[in-house]
Scaffold this motif. Structure first.
Motif, PDB file in Angstrom:
ATOM      1  N   LYS A  70      -2.472   0.212  -0.134  1.00 33.99           N
ATOM      2  CA  LYS A  70      -2.315   1.521  -0.767  1.00 33.99           C
ATOM      3  C   LYS A  70      -0.855   1.916  -0.848  1.00 33.99           C
ATOM      4  O   LYS A  70      -0.414   2.495  -1.851  1.00 33.99           O
ATOM      5  CB  LYS A  70      -3.096   2.570   0.021  1.00 33.99           C
ATOM      6  CG  LYS A  70      -4.608   2.414  -0.084  1.00 33.99           C
ATOM      7  CD  LYS A  70      -5.326   3.520   0.674  1.00 33.99           C
ATOM      8  CE  LYS A  70      -6.831   3.395   0.549  1.00 33.99           C
ATOM      9  NZ  LYS A  70      -7.552   4.455   1.281  1.00 33.99           N
ATOM     10  N   LEU A  71      -0.093   1.603   0.233  1.00 40.25           N
ATOM     11  CA  LEU A  71       1.334   1.929   0.232  1.00 40.25           C
ATOM     12  C   LEU A  71       2.064   1.170  -0.854  1.00 40.25           C
ATOM     13  O   LEU A  71       2.935   1.721  -1.544  1.00 40.25           O
ATOM     14  CB  LEU A  71       1.937   1.619   1.607  1.00 40.25           C
ATOM     15  CG  LEU A  71       3.410   1.965   1.802  1.00 40.25           C
ATOM     16  CD1 LEU A  71       3.629   3.464   1.609  1.00 40.25           C
ATOM     17  CD2 LEU A  71       3.885   1.550   3.184  1.00 40.25           C
ATOM     18  N   ASN A  72       1.708  -0.095  -1.006  1.00 37.10           N
ATOM     19  CA  ASN A  72       2.330  -0.878  -2.080  1.00 37.10           C
ATOM     20  C   ASN A  72       1.989  -0.286  -3.444  1.00 37.10           C
ATOM     21  O   ASN A  72       2.847  -0.213  -4.339  1.00 37.10           O
ATOM     22  CB  ASN A  72       1.866  -2.329  -1.997  1.00 37.10           C
ATOM     23  CG  ASN A  72       2.399  -3.045  -0.762  1.00 37.10           C
ATOM     24  OD1 ASN A  72       3.466  -2.681  -0.252  1.00 37.10           O
ATOM     25  ND2 ASN A  72       1.679  -4.032  -0.280  1.00 37.10           N
ATOM     26  N   GLU A  73       0.710   0.134  -3.584  1.00 34.85           N
ATOM     27  CA  GLU A  73       0.321   0.773  -4.845  1.00 34.85           C
ATOM     28  C   GLU A  73       1.086   2.065  -5.061  1.00 34.85           C
ATOM     29  O   GLU A  73       1.537   2.362  -6.179  1.00 34.85           O
ATOM     30  CB  GLU A  73      -1.187   1.040  -4.832  1.00 34.85           C
ATOM     31  CG  GLU A  73      -2.041  -0.223  -4.857  1.00 34.85           C
ATOM     32  CD  GLU A  73      -3.522   0.085  -4.763  1.00 34.85           C
ATOM     33  OE1 GLU A  73      -3.853   1.286  -4.578  1.00 34.85           O
ATOM     34  OE2 GLU A  73      -4.341  -0.850  -4.884  1.00 34.85           O
ATOM     35  N   LEU A  74       1.241   2.855  -3.959  1.00 39.64           N
ATOM     36  CA  LEU A  74       2.008   4.102  -4.073  1.00 39.64           C
ATOM     37  C   LEU A  74       3.458   3.824  -4.415  1.00 39.64           C
ATOM     38  O   LEU A  74       4.070   4.532  -5.228  1.00 39.64           O
ATOM     39  CB  LEU A  74       1.911   4.883  -2.760  1.00 39.64           C
ATOM     40  CG  LEU A  74       0.565   5.568  -2.469  1.00 39.64           C
ATOM     41  CD1 LEU A  74       0.581   6.192  -1.078  1.00 39.64           C
ATOM     42  CD2 LEU A  74       0.264   6.629  -3.508  1.00 39.64           C
ATOM     43  N   VAL A  81      -6.318  -3.313  12.299  1.00 39.51           N
ATOM     44  CA  VAL A  81      -5.648  -4.308  11.454  1.00 39.51           C
ATOM     45  C   VAL A  81      -6.152  -4.216  10.026  1.00 39.51           C
ATOM     46  O   VAL A  81      -5.375  -4.239   9.051  1.00 39.51           O
ATOM     47  CB  VAL A  81      -5.869  -5.724  12.028  1.00 39.51           C
ATOM     48  CG1 VAL A  81      -5.384  -6.777  11.041  1.00 39.51           C
ATOM     49  CG2 VAL A  81      -5.137  -5.878  13.362  1.00 39.51           C
ATOM     50  N   VAL A  82      -7.501  -4.088   9.895  1.00 38.15           N
ATOM     51  CA  VAL A  82      -8.078  -3.956   8.549  1.00 38.15           C
ATOM     52  C   VAL A  82      -7.565  -2.679   7.877  1.00 38.15           C
ATOM     53  O   VAL A  82      -7.177  -2.685   6.700  1.00 38.15           O
ATOM     54  CB  VAL A  82      -9.617  -3.957   8.632  1.00 38.15           C
ATOM     55  CG1 VAL A  82     -10.226  -3.648   7.271  1.00 38.15           C
ATOM     56  CG2 VAL A  82     -10.120  -5.297   9.148  1.00 38.15           C
ATOM     57  N   GLN A  83      -7.573  -1.560   8.664  1.00 39.99           N
ATOM     58  CA  GLN A  83      -7.084  -0.297   8.111  1.00 39.99           C
ATOM     59  C   GLN A  83      -5.615  -0.392   7.741  1.00 39.99           C
ATOM     60  O   GLN A  83      -5.184   0.131   6.708  1.00 39.99           O
ATOM     61  CB  GLN A  83      -7.300   0.824   9.143  1.00 39.99           C
ATOM     62  CG  GLN A  83      -6.930   2.202   8.638  1.00 39.99           C
ATOM     63  CD  GLN A  83      -7.807   2.648   7.488  1.00 39.99           C
ATOM     64  OE1 GLN A  83      -8.995   2.340   7.470  1.00 39.99           O
ATOM     65  NE2 GLN A  83      -7.252   3.355   6.533  1.00 39.99           N
ATOM     66  N   ARG A  84      -4.845  -1.084   8.605  1.00 39.24           N
ATOM     67  CA  ARG A  84      -3.413  -1.246   8.313  1.00 39.24           C
ATOM     68  C   ARG A  84      -3.228  -2.049   7.031  1.00 39.24           C
ATOM     69  O   ARG A  84      -2.391  -1.707   6.186  1.00 39.24           O
ATOM     70  CB  ARG A  84      -2.723  -1.952   9.474  1.00 39.24           C
ATOM     71  CG  ARG A  84      -1.241  -2.202   9.222  1.00 39.24           C
ATOM     72  CD  ARG A  84      -0.618  -3.051  10.315  1.00 39.24           C
ATOM     73  NE  ARG A  84       0.762  -3.395   9.977  1.00 39.24           N
ATOM     74  CZ  ARG A  84       1.115  -4.389   9.197  1.00 39.24           C
ATOM     75  NH1 ARG A  84       0.158  -5.134   8.620  1.00 39.24           N
ATOM     76  NH2 ARG A  84       2.378  -4.645   8.932  1.00 39.24           N
ATOM     77  N   ASN A  85      -4.002  -3.132   6.893  1.00 41.60           N
ATOM     78  CA  ASN A  85      -3.890  -3.924   5.666  1.00 41.60           C
ATOM     79  C   ASN A  85      -4.262  -3.083   4.448  1.00 41.60           C
ATOM     80  O   ASN A  85      -3.609  -3.169   3.394  1.00 41.60           O
ATOM     81  CB  ASN A  85      -4.790  -5.147   5.763  1.00 41.60           C
ATOM     82  CG  ASN A  85      -4.329  -6.128   6.834  1.00 41.60           C
ATOM     83  OD1 ASN A  85      -3.134  -6.173   7.156  1.00 41.60           O
ATOM     84  ND2 ASN A  85      -5.245  -6.900   7.395  1.00 41.60           N
ATOM     85  N   THR A  86      -5.325  -2.253   4.618  1.00 43.68           N
ATOM     86  CA  THR A  86      -5.704  -1.358   3.517  1.00 43.68           C
ATOM     87  C   THR A  86      -4.594  -0.371   3.214  1.00 43.68           C
ATOM     88  O   THR A  86      -4.262  -0.120   2.046  1.00 43.68           O
ATOM     89  CB  THR A  86      -6.991  -0.608   3.883  1.00 43.68           C
ATOM     90  OG1 THR A  86      -8.027  -1.550   4.206  1.00 43.68           O
ATOM     91  CG2 THR A  86      -7.452   0.258   2.723  1.00 43.68           C
ATOM     92  N   ASP A  87      -4.009   0.189   4.299  1.00 45.23           N
ATOM     93  CA  ASP A  87      -2.904   1.145   4.110  1.00 45.23           C
ATOM     94  C   ASP A  87      -1.699   0.473   3.462  1.00 45.23           C
ATOM     95  O   ASP A  87      -1.004   1.088   2.643  1.00 45.23           O
ATOM     96  CB  ASP A  87      -2.501   1.757   5.453  1.00 45.23           C
ATOM     97  CG  ASP A  87      -3.590   2.650   6.028  1.00 45.23           C
ATOM     98  OD1 ASP A  87      -4.460   3.085   5.243  1.00 45.23           O
ATOM     99  OD2 ASP A  87      -3.567   2.902   7.247  1.00 45.23           O
TER     100      ASP A  87
END
Length: 350
Positions: free
Chosen positions: A145-149, A136-142
């Protein structure tokens, strides 16, 4: 055994069962001894004793008190036997309890195993939960990052669109500049004429050679003023061209006239060169010349067919309609009347 006559009947009736048991015990014990011996039970010690019997007629006389004492001890003995029976039951109960204890121990072992399995399962669940939390933490991080991308992609897309729009604008400006530059070149060359197939002589004066050509071939006797007269390229084997007979073709002479009227007079006099190898045509920039080159054969073909054909800059008009080289070749393909694709000759005078 003989009792006193004073013994109450009621007492004897109440103790028949004990007497029977006593007689049974005595008879069973006496069977192991001689027929002449007498066995009896000593109630004080609880042992069976033997006494010699002289005759079968002997009798034992008991008083009532002795009999009562004997019966009391007999009843105590019966109670002891009952206690022994109860002890047997207790043994059975103990065995049952032991079995239950064994079952309880087995149940406790199973329960302990179940608890261990439960603990292992709990550890597994905790591990899976931890892994899930990490995911979940990794997904939130992803997601971040996806939003930033996505934001970067949108920014790059916007910048790319701006660059594309700027490039389109630059292309339009560049095309416009090329058109303007081409127009400037055309205007700079509008007073020029190109003369072809005039023989080259080493050390010649191009202006005198051209004046002699105009006077002798075009029959123009008036003085023509030139700004500049020269051969097209430096004499080099790289630029040497050959005709069909293998003879080198002289480099063209380019003349810039001082007056446009003189230029037009000379150009229109090109009809006198019909049937010769000489030619006169206007000078255009290389870009325009590349477009005119495939139109020269079509122009000559149209004039041979007595059609009105005019080559204006880079456009050819035959009988008032514009003719494009590609469309003309496709139309006349396979008819065997394809025009010569050589450059302009004496017959071409736009």
């Amino acid at each position: 055994m003989e009792f006193d006559n004073n013994t109450p009947r009621t007492t004897l009736g109440g103790r028949n069962q004990a007497a029977k048991r006593l007689r049974s015990a005595l008879s069973s014990d006496s069977s192991d001894h001689n027929e002449g011996d007498l066995s009896y039970l000593d109630l004080d010690s609880g042992k069976v004793l033997q006494a010699s019997q002289k005759t079968s007629e002997s009798k034992v006389t008991l008083t009532l008190s002795e009999y009562d004492a004997l019966m009391s001890k007999l009843m105590l003995l019966e109670k002891g036997l009952d206690k022994l029976n109860k002890l047997d039951k207790l043994d059975k109960i103990e065995k049952s309890v032991q079995s239950m204890n064994n079952k309880i121990i087995d149940f406790e072992q199973r329960l302990k195993h179940t608890e261990n399995s439960s603990k292992e399962f709990e550890k597994s669940v905790n591990f899976v939960s931890s892994q899930f939390d990490d995911m979940v933490v990794q997904r939130n991080t992803d997601v971040v990052k996806l939003n930033e991308l996505e934001l970067s992609v949108k920014t790059i897309t916007r910048e790319n669109d701006e660059i594309r729009a700027a490039m389109i604008e630059m292309k339009a400006v560049n095309s416009s500049l090329k058109e303007e530059l081409l127009d400037v070149k055309c205007r700079a060359m509008r007073d020029n004429l190109v003369f072809t197939n005039i023989d080259y002589t080493e050390g010649e004066d191009c202006e005198n050679v051209l004046r002699s050509f105009i006077r002798d071939k075009l029959e123009i006797r008036e003085e023509i003023q030139f700004e500049r007269v020269h051969r097209s390229r430096p004499h080099s084997s790289k630029y040497v061209r050959f005709d069909k007979g293998g003879k080198p073709i002289p480099r063209p002479i380019i003349a810039k006239f001082s007056f446009f009227k003189d230029r037009e007079r000379v150009r229109k006099s090109g009809r006198f060169l019909k049937g010769t190898n000489f030619g006169i045509h206007e000078q255009f920039p290389e870009e325009i010349e590349d477009k005119r080159r495939p139109l020269y054969p079509i122009l000559r073909q149209a004039r041979r067919e007595k059609k009105k054909a005019v080559l204006v800059k880079d456009k050819l008009y035959v009988e008032g309609e514009e003719v494009k080289a590609d469309a003309y070749h496709i139309k006349n393909k396979g008819q065997g009347n394809q025009p010569n694709t050589d450059g302009p000759h004496s017959q071409v005078s736009a």
